[in-house]
Scaffold this motif. Structure first.
Motif, PDB file in Angstrom:
ATOM      1  N   LYS A 128     -36.439 -19.914  58.801  1.00 28.59           N
ATOM      2  CA  LYS A 128     -35.743 -20.025  57.527  1.00 28.59           C
ATOM      3  C   LYS A 128     -35.654 -21.488  57.091  1.00 28.59           C
ATOM      4  CE  LYS A 128     -31.227 -19.605  56.918  1.00 28.59           C
ATOM      5  NZ  LYS A 128     -29.861 -19.034  56.847  1.00 28.59           N
ATOM      6  N   PRO A 129     -36.129 -21.822  55.886  1.00 26.81           N
ATOM      7  CA  PRO A 129     -36.003 -23.198  55.391  1.00 26.81           C
ATOM      8  C   PRO A 129     -34.534 -23.596  55.270  1.00 26.81           C
ATOM      9  CG  PRO A 129     -37.494 -21.898  54.012  1.00 26.81           C
ATOM     10  CD  PRO A 129     -36.803 -20.943  54.923  1.00 26.81           C
ATOM     11  N   ASN A 130     -34.246 -24.855  55.590  1.00 30.81           N
ATOM     12  CA  ASN A 130     -32.882 -25.346  55.394  1.00 30.81           C
ATOM     13  C   ASN A 130     -32.821 -26.171  54.109  1.00 30.81           C
ATOM     14  OD1 ASN A 130     -34.046 -27.826  56.041  1.00 30.81           O
ATOM     15  ND2 ASN A 130     -33.271 -27.837  58.129  1.00 30.81           N
ATOM     16  N   ARG A 131     -31.679 -26.789  53.852  1.00 34.04           N
ATOM     17  CA  ARG A 131     -31.505 -27.547  52.624  1.00 34.04           C
ATOM     18  C   ARG A 131     -32.517 -28.691  52.523  1.00 34.04           C
ATOM     19  NH1 ARG A 131     -29.304 -32.240  51.692  1.00 34.04           N
ATOM     20  NH2 ARG A 131     -28.374 -32.361  53.770  1.00 34.04           N
ATOM     21  N   VAL A 132     -32.778 -29.356  53.650  1.00 33.71           N
ATOM     22  CA  VAL A 132     -33.719 -30.493  53.653  1.00 33.71           C
ATOM     23  C   VAL A 132     -35.122 -30.014  53.279  1.00 33.71           C
ATOM     24  CG1 VAL A 132     -34.723 -32.342  55.048  1.00 33.71           C
ATOM     25  CG2 VAL A 132     -32.339 -31.675  55.395  1.00 33.71           C
ATOM     26  N   THR A 133     -35.498 -28.847  53.779  1.00 36.27           N
ATOM     27  CA  THR A 133     -36.808 -28.281  53.453  1.00 36.27           C
ATOM     28  C   THR A 133     -36.930 -28.033  51.954  1.00 36.27           C
ATOM     29  OG1 THR A 133     -36.564 -27.030  55.523  1.00 36.27           O
ATOM     30  CG2 THR A 133     -38.499 -26.563  54.184  1.00 36.27           C
ATOM     31  N   LEU A 134     -35.907 -27.439  51.377  1.00 39.46           N
ATOM     32  CA  LEU A 134     -35.942 -27.108  49.951  1.00 39.46           C
ATOM     33  C   LEU A 134     -35.984 -28.365  49.087  1.00 39.46           C
ATOM     34  CD1 LEU A 134     -33.360 -24.165  49.834  1.00 39.46           C
ATOM     35  CD2 LEU A 134     -35.841 -24.047  50.073  1.00 39.46           C
ATOM     36  N   ASN A 163     -27.175 -24.225  46.822  1.00 39.62           N
ATOM     37  CA  ASN A 163     -27.330 -24.777  45.478  1.00 39.62           C
ATOM     38  C   ASN A 163     -26.145 -25.616  45.016  1.00 39.62           C
ATOM     39  OD1 ASN A 163     -26.060 -22.142  45.462  1.00 39.62           O
ATOM     40  ND2 ASN A 163     -25.991 -22.329  43.235  1.00 39.62           N
ATOM     41  N   TYR A 164     -24.991 -25.495  45.663  1.00 37.77           N
ATOM     42  CA  TYR A 164     -23.834 -26.284  45.251  1.00 37.77           C
ATOM     43  C   TYR A 164     -23.761 -27.647  45.951  1.00 37.77           C
ATOM     44  CZ  TYR A 164     -22.252 -21.936  43.133  1.00 37.77           C
ATOM     45  OH  TYR A 164     -22.160 -20.797  42.377  1.00 37.77           O
ATOM     46  N   GLU A 165     -24.616 -27.865  46.956  1.00 36.67           N
ATOM     47  CA  GLU A 165     -24.616 -29.149  47.655  1.00 36.67           C
ATOM     48  C   GLU A 165     -25.242 -30.216  46.761  1.00 36.67           C
ATOM     49  OE1 GLU A 165     -26.347 -28.843  51.503  1.00 36.67           O
ATOM     50  OE2 GLU A 165     -25.248 -27.027  52.009  1.00 36.67           O
ATOM     51  N   ILE A 166     -24.700 -31.406  46.847  1.00 34.02           N
ATOM     52  CA  ILE A 166     -25.039 -32.436  45.868  1.00 34.02           C
ATOM     53  C   ILE A 166     -26.521 -32.829  45.860  1.00 34.02           C
ATOM     54  CG2 ILE A 166     -24.394 -34.352  47.421  1.00 34.02           C
ATOM     55  CD1 ILE A 166     -23.257 -35.701  44.825  1.00 34.02           C
ATOM     56  N   ARG A 167     -27.143 -32.956  47.044  1.00 38.19           N
ATOM     57  CA  ARG A 167     -28.560 -33.335  47.095  1.00 38.19           C
ATOM     58  C   ARG A 167     -29.434 -32.222  46.513  1.00 38.19           C
ATOM     59  NH1 ARG A 167     -27.067 -37.319  46.720  1.00 38.19           N
ATOM     60  NH2 ARG A 167     -26.758 -39.027  48.180  1.00 38.19           N
ATOM     61  N   MET A 168     -29.037 -30.987  46.827  1.00 38.31           N
ATOM     62  CA  MET A 168     -29.778 -29.845  46.302  1.00 38.31           C
ATOM     63  C   MET A 168     -29.622 -29.769  44.787  1.00 38.31           C
ATOM     64  SD  MET A 168     -31.669 -27.448  47.605  1.00 38.31           S
ATOM     65  CE  MET A 168     -32.810 -26.850  46.369  1.00 38.31           C
ATOM     66  N   SER A 169     -28.407 -29.977  44.309  1.00 39.11           N
ATOM     67  CA  SER A 169     -28.148 -29.942  42.863  1.00 39.11           C
ATOM     68  C   SER A 169     -28.961 -31.021  42.137  1.00 39.11           C
ATOM     69  CB  SER A 169     -26.655 -30.143  42.590  1.00 39.11           C
ATOM     70  OG  SER A 169     -25.889 -29.100  43.154  1.00 39.11           O
ATOM     71  N   SER A 170     -28.981 -32.218  42.699  1.00 34.40           N
ATOM     72  CA  SER A 170     -29.737 -33.326  42.091  1.00 34.40           C
ATOM     73  C   SER A 170     -31.221 -33.005  42.030  1.00 34.40           C
ATOM     74  CB  SER A 170     -29.519 -34.613  42.887  1.00 34.40           C
ATOM     75  OG  SER A 170     -28.172 -34.994  42.878  1.00 34.40           O
ATOM     76  N   ALA A 171     -31.748 -32.461  43.130  1.00 32.02           N
ATOM     77  CA  ALA A 171     -33.179 -32.124  43.190  1.00 32.02           C
ATOM     78  C   ALA A 171     -33.524 -31.021  42.192  1.00 32.02           C
ATOM     79  CB  ALA A 171     -33.558 -31.702  44.605  1.00 32.02           C
ATOM     80  N   LEU A 172     -32.645 -30.035  42.046  1.00 34.06           N
ATOM     81  CA  LEU A 172     -32.883 -28.941  41.097  1.00 34.06           C
ATOM     82  C   LEU A 172     -32.850 -29.451  39.655  1.00 34.06           C
ATOM     83  CD1 LEU A 172     -30.787 -26.077  42.719  1.00 34.06           C
ATOM     84  CD2 LEU A 172     -33.255 -26.029  42.310  1.00 34.06           C
ATOM     85  N   ILE A 173     -31.876 -30.291  39.342  1.00 34.18           N
ATOM     86  CA  ILE A 173     -31.790 -30.862  37.997  1.00 34.18           C
ATOM     87  C   ILE A 173     -33.053 -31.663  37.674  1.00 34.18           C
ATOM     88  CG2 ILE A 173     -30.594 -32.606  36.599  1.00 34.18           C
ATOM     89  CD1 ILE A 173     -27.984 -31.661  37.960  1.00 34.18           C
ATOM     90  N   HIS A 174     -33.499 -32.466  38.644  1.00 31.29           N
ATOM     91  CA  HIS A 174     -34.705 -33.271  38.464  1.00 31.29           C
ATOM     92  C   HIS A 174     -35.921 -32.372  38.228  1.00 31.29           C
ATOM     93  CE1 HIS A 174     -37.315 -36.720  38.762  1.00 31.29           C
ATOM     94  NE2 HIS A 174     -37.975 -36.200  39.782  1.00 31.29           N
ATOM     95  N   MET A 175     -36.024 -31.293  39.008  1.00 35.61           N
ATOM     96  CA  MET A 175     -37.156 -30.376  38.866  1.00 35.61           C
ATOM     97  C   MET A 175     -37.161 -29.706  37.503  1.00 35.61           C
ATOM     98  SD  MET A 175     -38.087 -26.933  38.853  1.00 35.61           S
ATOM     99  CE  MET A 175     -36.654 -26.107  39.562  1.00 35.61           C
ATOM    100  N   TYR A 176     -36.016 -29.154  37.090  1.00 39.16           N
ATOM    101  CA  TYR A 176     -35.943 -28.484  35.788  1.00 39.16           C
ATOM    102  C   TYR A 176     -36.220 -29.463  34.646  1.00 39.16           C
ATOM    103  CZ  TYR A 176     -34.181 -23.992  37.503  1.00 39.16           C
ATOM    104  OH  TYR A 176     -34.066 -22.771  38.101  1.00 39.16           O
ATOM    105  N   GLY A 177     -35.726 -30.686  34.781  1.00 36.64           N
ATOM    106  CA  GLY A 177     -35.958 -31.687  33.745  1.00 36.64           C
ATOM    107  C   GLY A 177     -37.427 -32.028  33.590  1.00 36.64           C
ATOM    108  N   LYS A 178     -38.125 -32.207  34.702  1.00 37.22           N
ATOM    109  CA  LYS A 178     -39.537 -32.584  34.671  1.00 37.22           C
ATOM    110  C   LYS A 178     -40.457 -31.420  34.311  1.00 37.22           C
ATOM    111  CE  LYS A 178     -39.554 -36.976  35.836  1.00 37.22           C
ATOM    112  NZ  LYS A 178     -40.129 -38.008  34.936  1.00 37.22           N
ATOM    113  N   CYS A 179     -40.056 -30.203  34.669  1.00 39.79           N
ATOM    114  CA  CYS A 179     -40.913 -29.029  34.438  1.00 39.79           C
ATOM    115  C   CYS A 179     -40.598 -28.315  33.130  1.00 39.79           C
ATOM    116  CB  CYS A 179     -40.794 -28.048  35.605  1.00 39.79           C
ATOM    117  SG  CYS A 179     -41.465 -28.666  37.158  1.00 39.79           S
ATOM    118  N   GLY A 180     -39.722 -28.902  32.315  1.00 43.28           N
ATOM    119  CA  GLY A 180     -39.420 -28.299  31.028  1.00 43.28           C
ATOM    120  C   GLY A 180     -38.505 -27.097  31.106  1.00 43.28           C
ATOM    121  N   GLY A 181     -37.614 -27.103  32.073  1.00 40.71           N
ATOM    122  CA  GLY A 181     -36.674 -25.996  32.213  1.00 40.71           C
ATOM    123  C   GLY A 181     -35.573 -26.033  31.167  1.00 40.71           C
ATOM    124  N   SER A 182     -34.755 -25.002  31.165  1.00 42.00           N
ATOM    125  CA  SER A 182     -33.672 -24.882  30.196  1.00 42.00           C
ATOM    126  C   SER A 182     -32.614 -25.962  30.414  1.00 42.00           C
ATOM    127  CB  SER A 182     -33.029 -23.493  30.321  1.00 42.00           C
ATOM    128  OG  SER A 182     -31.766 -23.461  29.728  1.00 42.00           O
TER     129      SER A 182
END
Length: 484
Positions: A128-134, A163-182
């Motif tokens: 199972k991937p952990n937070r660092v993997t994601l 998804n509520y952990e700060i590093r994960m949240s930052s990475a998700l925001i960055h991904m959605y921003g760069k990939c044209g997400g909502s």
């Protein structure tokens, strides 16, 4: 750097004096070299190979998954992918740390497809991937431009409570921003993050600064960040410069420039380049030149931006002078710089200079000429009325000419009363793209220009029969003044 080197030396002295060493000791030493980039920085990873040899001779690899993982990490950081794969394949036991090392290492080496395959294989193996993997896999979605994969990872993170952990949240925001997400999704992730730091604030500001429509929101978030007591870093200010550039707001840009001076970040190359680009896009050529001259270090982007800015404002001679100065200082122009200087010659009408530059690049073969380079050169020739030479360049192109090149040629022929050539080229356009209504409109205009009203009516009748609607934005003025 020297502090890090000193710590590594101390660690090595302790290591050398130890009467006995176990797997944990060896793993720690390998990690020490790897994390501090010693092998990568020197280009000599002989120490790593020596440790690897000792591990194999003593049979420790089978005993320690941590030591094997450290070796995988070492080889990938040194861009020795084949050795890393060999070590990884021979590991009898692989845990989430091992797989994560492979994924992040492959991503660093730009082997994005392999990294994604590893992520999938990891799950097939039941790990199972952990937070660092994601967090490691999300940048791959950006590089591959795949929002769907990013959403899948977000879903996985949500199901497992990451998804509520700060590093994960930052990475998700960055991904959605760069990939044209909502932007709404980005906002929800930010709001639901349990804690906030400068990284997550910078991520959401950067996401909002991508376009003019949301750049105002980036500025609001920046002010809120300061109200809540967070000090911006250079990443935050880079995002703010992007927002000001998107809005073409020089007054706000000057305000951000003030922050940069206040926090002592003006010497940072990326910051300097961003300011240079912002002032150029806002039409402040004097400020752009001042920033450029004050920069302690410059790269190709710095030179290309100022050359392009001068060209855009009709300062072709100044752009050429910068181009020569760049080479005199030992900075080799790249493909982007060459587009900038060709465009400068085009805007300023420096026909002979542009022709000489293009022909020299064609002969030297130092810069691979792309469609954009050819388009600039052909447009330059067409504007100057050298239609035959422009057509000759098109015939010698190593790639298929784009529609824009053909349109540029037709416009040049019309502008210089070469209607017979314009008609031939317009027919060529229709042949290439028979379903594009704009091409028939262009042909109709050429017929009208030469007084061939029968041809005009035939084209219009054909368009009605085929259900092709005229593109009303494709006016005669645009055709004659189109810029590439």
């Amino acid at each position: 750097m020297y502090a890090k080197f000193s710590h590594v030396q101390c660690a090595r002295k302790v290591f050398d004096k130890m009467p006995q060493r176990d797997n944990i000791t060896w793993s720690s030493m390998v990690n020490c070299y790897t994390q501090n980039g010693m092998c990568v920085r020197t280009g000599d990873f002989g120490v790593g190979r020596e440790i690897h040899a000792l591990v194999v001779v003593n049979g420790w690899m089978e005993e320690s998954v941590f030591l094997s993982t450290a070796l995988v990490d070492l080889y990938l950081r040194c861009h020795e992918s084949l050795m890393a794969f060999q070590v990884f394949e021979r590991m009898e036991v692989k845990n989430e740390v091992s797989w994560t090392a492979m994924i992040s290492g492959c991503a660093t080496c730009k082997n994005y497809g392999i990294a994604l395959d590893c992520f999938r294989a990891m799950q097939v193996e039941g790990i199972k991937p952990n937070r660092v993997t994601l967090v490691a896999i999300l940048p791959l979605c950006i590089e591959l431009g795949c929002l769907r994969h990013g959403k899948e990872i977000h879903s996985f993170a949500f199901r497992h409570g990451f998804n509520y952990e700060i590093r994960m949240s930052s990475a998700l925001i960055h991904m959605y921003g760069k990939c044209g997400g909502s932007l709404r999704t980005i906002q929800l992730i930010f709001e639901r993050s349990t804690t906030k730091d400068v990284v997550i604030w910078s991520s959401i500001i950067a996401s909002y600064s991508q376009s003019e429509d949301s750049a105002e929101e980036a500025i609001k978030v920046f002010h809120q960040m300061q109200i809540e007591g967070f000090q911006p870093n250079y990443v935050t200010l880079l995002a703010m410069i992007s927002a000001c550039t998107a809005l073409r707001s020089v007054s706000r840009g000057r305000g951000v420039h003030g922050f940069i001076l206040k926090y002592g970040l003006v010497s940072h190359l990326l910051v300097g380049n961003s300011l240079l680009n912002m002032y150029s896009k806002c039409g402040c050529l004097v400020d752009s030149s001042k920033i450029f001259r004050e920069m302690s270090t410059r790269d190709n982007f710095s030179w290309s931006t100022l050359i392009g800015a001068n060209g855009l404002h009709g300062q072709g001679k100044e752009a050429l002078q910068l181009f020569l100065e760049m080479q005199e200082r030992g900075v080799e122009p790249d493909a982007v710089t060459f587009v900038a200087i060709l465009s400068a010659c085009n805007h300023a009408g420096l026909v002979e200079e542009g022709k000489n530059l293009f022909n020299k690049a064609l002969k030297d073969e130092k810069i691979p000429l792309s469609m954009e380079h050819y388009a600039c050169h052909i447009d330059l020739l067409g504007r100057a009325g050298e239609v035959e030479e422009a057509c000759e360049v098109v015939s010698r192109m190593p790639m298929k000419p784009s529609m824009r090149i053909w349109s540029s040629l037709v416009s040049a022929c019309k502008a210089h009363a070469r209607l017979e050539v314009a008609e031939i080229l317009a027919h060529q356009l229709v042949k290439i793209e028979p379903e594009n209504a704009a091409n028939y409109t262009l042909l109709s205009m050429v017929y009208a220009e030469s007084g061939n009203w029968v041809g005009v009516e035939q084209v219009r009748k054909f368009m009605r029969t085929e259900g092709l609607r005229k593109s009303y934005g494709y006016s005669r003025i645009e055709l004659e003044n189109e810029e590439l």
